[in-house]
Design a protein around this motif. Structure first.
Motif, PDB file in Angstrom:
ATOM      1  N   LEU A  93       0.661  -1.030   0.140  1.00 38.08           N
ATOM      2  CA  LEU A  93      -0.046   0.039  -0.026  1.00 38.08           C
ATOM      3  C   LEU A  93       0.746   1.250   0.114  1.00 38.08           C
ATOM      4  N   ASP A  94       0.214   2.498  -0.632  1.00 41.66           N
ATOM      5  CA  ASP A  94       1.233   3.512  -0.609  1.00 41.66           C
ATOM      6  C   ASP A  94       0.217   4.432   0.353  1.00 41.66           C
ATOM      7  N   ILE A  95       1.107   4.656   1.593  1.00 40.18           N
ATOM      8  CA  ILE A  95       0.327   5.665   2.585  1.00 40.18           C
ATOM      9  C   ILE A  95       1.174   7.029   3.056  1.00 40.18           C
ATOM     10  N   GLN A  96       0.367   7.957   2.414  1.00 39.30           N
ATOM     11  CA  GLN A  96       1.139   9.497   2.892  1.00 39.30           C
ATOM     12  C   GLN A  96       0.540   9.935   4.204  1.00 39.30           C
ATOM     13  N   PHE A  97       1.194  10.805   5.041  1.00 41.11           N
ATOM     14  CA  PHE A  97       0.763  11.206   6.323  1.00 41.11           C
ATOM     15  C   PHE A  97       0.671  12.692   6.285  1.00 41.11           C
ATOM     16  N   THR A  98      -0.258  13.200   6.929  1.00 35.87           N
ATOM     17  CA  THR A  98      -0.429  14.662   6.952  1.00 35.87           C
ATOM     18  C   THR A  98      -0.871  15.017   8.510  1.00 35.87           C
ATOM     19  N   SER A  99      -0.040  15.914   8.881  1.00 37.61           N
ATOM     20  CA  SER A  99      -0.303  16.372  10.559  1.00 37.61           C
ATOM     21  C   SER A  99      -1.274  17.243  10.691  1.00 37.61           C
ATOM     22  N   ILE A 100      -2.306  17.129  11.336  1.00 38.97           N
ATOM     23  CA  ILE A 100      -3.337  18.220  11.692  1.00 38.97           C
ATOM     24  C   ILE A 100      -3.171  19.090  12.962  1.00 38.97           C
ATOM     25  N   SER A 101      -2.810  20.395  12.827  1.00 42.64           N
ATOM     26  CA  SER A 101      -2.865  21.075  14.330  1.00 42.64           C
ATOM     27  C   SER A 101      -3.953  22.078  14.552  1.00 42.64           C
ATOM     28  N   ALA A 102      -3.955  22.296  15.761  1.00 39.76           N
ATOM     29  CA  ALA A 102      -4.995  23.586  16.053  1.00 39.76           C
ATOM     30  C   ALA A 102      -4.328  24.664  17.038  1.00 39.76           C
ATOM     31  N   SER A 103      -4.738  25.988  17.153  1.00 40.44           N
ATOM     32  CA  SER A 103      -4.321  26.902  17.912  1.00 40.44           C
ATOM     33  C   SER A 103      -4.841  26.436  19.526  1.00 40.44           C
ATOM     34  N   THR A 104      -3.849  26.785  20.587  1.00 41.40           N
ATOM     35  CA  THR A 104      -4.429  26.526  21.869  1.00 41.40           C
ATOM     36  C   THR A 104      -4.883  27.777  22.394  1.00 41.40           C
ATOM     37  N   ASN A 105      -4.828  28.786  21.570  1.00 42.77           N
ATOM     38  CA  ASN A 105      -5.385  29.984  21.947  1.00 42.77           C
ATOM     39  C   ASN A 105      -6.635  30.677  21.580  1.00 42.77           C
ATOM     40  N   ALA A 106      -7.487  30.614  22.330  1.00 35.88           N
ATOM     41  CA  ALA A 106      -9.079  30.896  21.967  1.00 35.88           C
ATOM     42  C   ALA A 106      -9.003  32.235  21.368  1.00 35.88           C
ATOM     43  N   ASP A 107      -8.241  33.118  21.571  1.00 37.72           N
ATOM     44  CA  ASP A 107      -8.483  34.328  21.319  1.00 37.72           C
ATOM     45  C   ASP A 107      -7.517  34.567  19.771  1.00 37.72           C
ATOM     46  N   ASN A 108      -6.914  33.499  19.318  1.00 38.09           N
ATOM     47  CA  ASN A 108      -6.102  33.676  18.163  1.00 38.09           C
ATOM     48  C   ASN A 108      -7.000  33.832  16.967  1.00 38.09           C
ATOM     49  N   GLN A 109      -6.634  34.890  16.092  1.00 34.24           N
ATOM     50  CA  GLN A 109      -7.473  35.427  14.983  1.00 34.24           C
ATOM     51  C   GLN A 109      -7.378  34.183  13.899  1.00 34.24           C
ATOM     52  N   GLN A 110      -6.228  33.576  13.762  1.00 35.01           N
ATOM     53  CA  GLN A 110      -6.058  32.602  12.872  1.00 35.01           C
ATOM     54  C   GLN A 110      -6.159  31.181  13.499  1.00 35.01           C
ATOM     55  N   ASN A 111      -7.392  31.263  14.408  1.00 35.84           N
ATOM     56  CA  ASN A 111      -7.720  29.785  15.068  1.00 35.84           C
ATOM     57  C   ASN A 111      -8.409  28.917  14.238  1.00 35.84           C
ATOM     58  N   SER A 112      -7.706  28.459  13.092  1.00 37.39           N
ATOM     59  CA  SER A 112      -7.890  27.293  12.418  1.00 37.39           C
ATOM     60  C   SER A 112      -7.025  26.049  12.358  1.00 37.39           C
ATOM     61  N   LEU A 113      -7.436  24.917  11.406  1.00 40.91           N
ATOM     62  CA  LEU A 113      -6.519  23.967  11.448  1.00 40.91           C
ATOM     63  C   LEU A 113      -5.314  24.335  10.559  1.00 40.91           C
ATOM     64  N   LEU A 114      -4.431  23.778  10.812  1.00 41.73           N
ATOM     65  CA  LEU A 114      -3.259  23.798  10.186  1.00 41.73           C
ATOM     66  C   LEU A 114      -3.005  22.217   9.544  1.00 41.73           C
ATOM     67  N   ILE A 115      -2.842  22.265   8.245  1.00 39.40           N
ATOM     68  CA  ILE A 115      -2.630  20.892   7.697  1.00 39.40           C
ATOM     69  C   ILE A 115      -0.964  21.022   6.863  1.00 39.40           C
ATOM     70  N   SER A 116      -0.427  20.082   7.414  1.00 42.10           N
ATOM     71  CA  SER A 116       0.807  20.032   6.868  1.00 42.10           C
ATOM     72  C   SER A 116       1.456  18.775   6.673  1.00 42.10           C
ATOM     73  N   ALA A 117       2.530  18.359   5.777  1.00 42.82           N
ATOM     74  CA  ALA A 117       3.089  17.201   5.624  1.00 42.82           C
ATOM     75  C   ALA A 117       4.267  17.125   6.720  1.00 42.82           C
ATOM     76  N   ASN A 118       4.573  15.834   7.191  1.00 45.00           N
ATOM     77  CA  ASN A 118       5.502  15.593   8.387  1.00 45.00           C
ATOM     78  C   ASN A 118       6.805  16.048   7.591  1.00 45.00           C
ATOM     79  N   ASN A 119       7.132  16.252   6.697  1.00 48.81           N
ATOM     80  CA  ASN A 119       8.457  16.497   6.018  1.00 48.81           C
ATOM     81  C   ASN A 119       8.479  18.163   5.470  1.00 48.81           C
ATOM     82  N   GLN A 120       7.264  18.664   5.967  1.00 56.35           N
ATOM     83  CA  GLN A 120       7.072  20.001   5.225  1.00 56.35           C
ATOM     84  C   GLN A 120       7.982  20.945   6.274  1.00 56.35           C
ATOM     85  N   ALA A 121       9.056  21.660   5.595  1.00 59.00           N
ATOM     86  CA  ALA A 121       9.619  22.718   6.093  1.00 59.00           C
ATOM     87  C   ALA A 121       8.792  23.950   6.482  1.00 59.00           C
TER      88      ALA A 121
END
Length: 514
Positions: A93-121
């Motif tokens: 099987l070919d499997i690629q992984f993506t990391s999903i992060s979210a802000s811990t700051n409730a007041d963050n104006q950019q408070n949305s999911l961050l989608i990025s590859a594990n090898n993404q600089a």
């Protein structure tokens, strides 16, 4: 002091369990990114809570407890990834992984999911921008390298593929998170049929996950069809990459899965890939001296008039139902995608870096509407939608508002315009109201009240707001508008497409907030 005393055994117990689980920060950072990130963020949050509870001593204990919890979250995803990688090797099987992060700051104006590859600089600027983001989930995208997982036109996996999917489900059987399973197809055949088929296949896989022990209440499925291609559909290698199953696991409420799906729908990279695929279906005429340039630095798409005609749904109207005073459409492309920019938190994990930086797009009249399915609950079979948005959740000026413009003496109103700021998703399809030869009578009923299908594509400088009218006899084919994402009350630019002389015409359209 009593609160501190009660806090100590909790810290010791959690930390001990953590160490027994081999969640040590001395592990390789490269091999254990999720764990290390979780530990670091957990330490910071725990320290803040501990300081609030018991000063410096509480801060120390809080940091330890936070690290334990943060490490545990990252460790769970890390071990799951290792199990999936092992399965990929044994089952081809070919499997690629993506990391999903979210802000811990409730007041963050950019408070949305961050989608990025594990090898993404990340640049230093981005590291600072997302310094308060915590890993909350992981997406695994799976395709088979040696066989078709489903028979042609079938929603049931082949016998061999079913065994692989059951082994896959077993890896997730102890998961406590909500899971979304999304089916994707290549572009062969009907787009609507592909969406229906991909949804049926996603539901089939979700059922296997349920049989593995995951409750239906935590399982969701979606059929994206061919709307999110990650490779060219012009060859078998690309088609194989596009035929895939995506398993998304995120901590928190099911709304997080919906947020992830919405961000994928508004990702400009998929729009660009679809445009390039569509251009590639046109066979260049022998007499043309121009080539189709689908990924140049200026992101222009060029073709002859005869080639362009092949891509457009035939125009039927000889006389314009409403003449907007425009010109005959001669350019199939639009620079609107470049005007909105790209949002880094949308992620281009499955695309090459070279491709992700080259955004090109056909205009709405040539591109046509996409067909993408809703997120649905396996427990009910119904679409899962969030209804509790408040004013702060919307982009400025797009919280169910009215935008208007007068074009060649005709008044056009779009209502309601409702777009969520976290993902740039339209949560309502506006009516397109047209008053022919408008004289300023506010009580006058519109000459046309058109229903629509709306698509949005989100950037860091604007929002591409794309409307397709769905009425049978409509004076408007579609509208492309670049909407501001700050507090401006006027669209950045826009075009309206309509039929006249049995061809497609275009007119400028820059609505203002009413």
């Amino acid at each position: 002091m009593t609160m501190i005393s009660n806090f100590k055994p909790i810290v010791v117990a959690v930390t001990s369990a953590l160490l027994l689980s081999s969640c040590a920060v001395t592990q390789s950072v490269e091999n254990n990114k999720e764990t290390v990130i979780g530990c670091a963020i957990g330490t910071g949050i725990g320290a803040l809570i501990g300081n609030y509870i018991g000063g410096k001593e509480g801060m120390a204990y809080g940091a330890a407890a936070g690290a334990a919890i943060g490490c545990t979250v990252g460790y769970d995803f890390q071990k799951k990834r290792e199990a999936l990688e092992a399965l990929a090797k044994t089952e081809n099987l070919d499997i690629q992984f993506t990391s999903i992060s979210a802000s811990t700051n409730a007041d963050n104006q950019q408070n949305s999911l961050l989608i990025s590859a594990n090898n993404q600089a990340m640049s230093k600027e981005d590291q600072e921008k997302y310094s308060d983001y915590q890993v909350v989930g992981m997406a695994a995208t799976i395709s088979s390298t040696d066989e078709m997982m489903f028979g042609s036109g079938s929603a049931e996996a082949t016998a061999q593929a079913k065994q692989k999917l059951q082994k896959l489900a077993a890896i997730y059987k102890d998961s406590k998170q909500n899971i979304l399973i999304t089916g994707h197809t290549d572009a062969s055949g009907s787009e609507s049929l592909n969406q229906t088929l991909s949804e049926a296949r996603a539901r089939y896989v979700a059922t296997l996950f349920n049989q593995a022990g995951i409750p239906t209440e935590r399982l969701f499925f979606q059929g994206a069809g061919e709307s999110q291609p990650v490779a060219a559909n012009t060859n078998e290698t690309g088609k194989a990459k596009n035929r895939r199953v995506e398993i998304v696991e995120i901590e928190g409420k099911p709304e997080q899965l919906l947020a992830y799906s919405n961000k994928q729908k508004t990702n400009l990279s998929y729009l660009s890939r679809r445009s390039q695929d569509k251009v590639a279906t046109v066979k260049p005429s022998e007499t043309t001296a121009k080539s189709v340039d689908v990924a140049s630095k200026d992101a222009q798409i060029t073709m002859t008039q005869s080639e362009m005609v092949q891509l457009i749904e035939p125009a039927k109207q000889q006389k314009a139902l409403v003449d907007f005073g425009g010109q005959k459409m001669t350019d199939p492309s639009t620079n609107f995608a470049q005007l909105v920019g790209t949002k880094k938190e949308s992620g281009f994990a499955l695309f090459s870096n070279a491709y992700a930086s080259e955004i090109s797009s056909l205009n709405c009249a040539v591109e046509g509407p996409r067909v993408a399915g809703d997120v649905k609950s396996l427990a009910t079979g119904e679409s899962y939608n969030r209804q509790d948005y408040n004013t702060a959740d919307y982009l400025p000026g797009m919280n169910g508002t009215v935008w208007v413009n007068k074009v060649n003496g005709h008044y056009i109103g779009l209502s309601p315009v409702a777009v969520i700021k976290d993902s740039g998703t339209a949560v309502a399809a506006p009516k397109v109201n047209i008053w022919k030869n408008y004289k300023g009578a506010s009580q006058e009923a519109p000459s046309y009240e058109l229903s629509s299908h709306v698509e949005t594509y989100y950037g860091d400088r604007g929002l591409l707001y794309r409307i397709f009218t769905t009425d049978k006899d409509s004076p408007v084919r579609c509208i492309d508008v670049v909407m501001p994402i700050d507090r401006s009350a006027t669209a950045i630019t826009g075009k309206l497409y309509y039929e006249k002389n049995k061809t497609v015409y275009e007119a400028g359209f820059e609505p203002k907030l009413l």
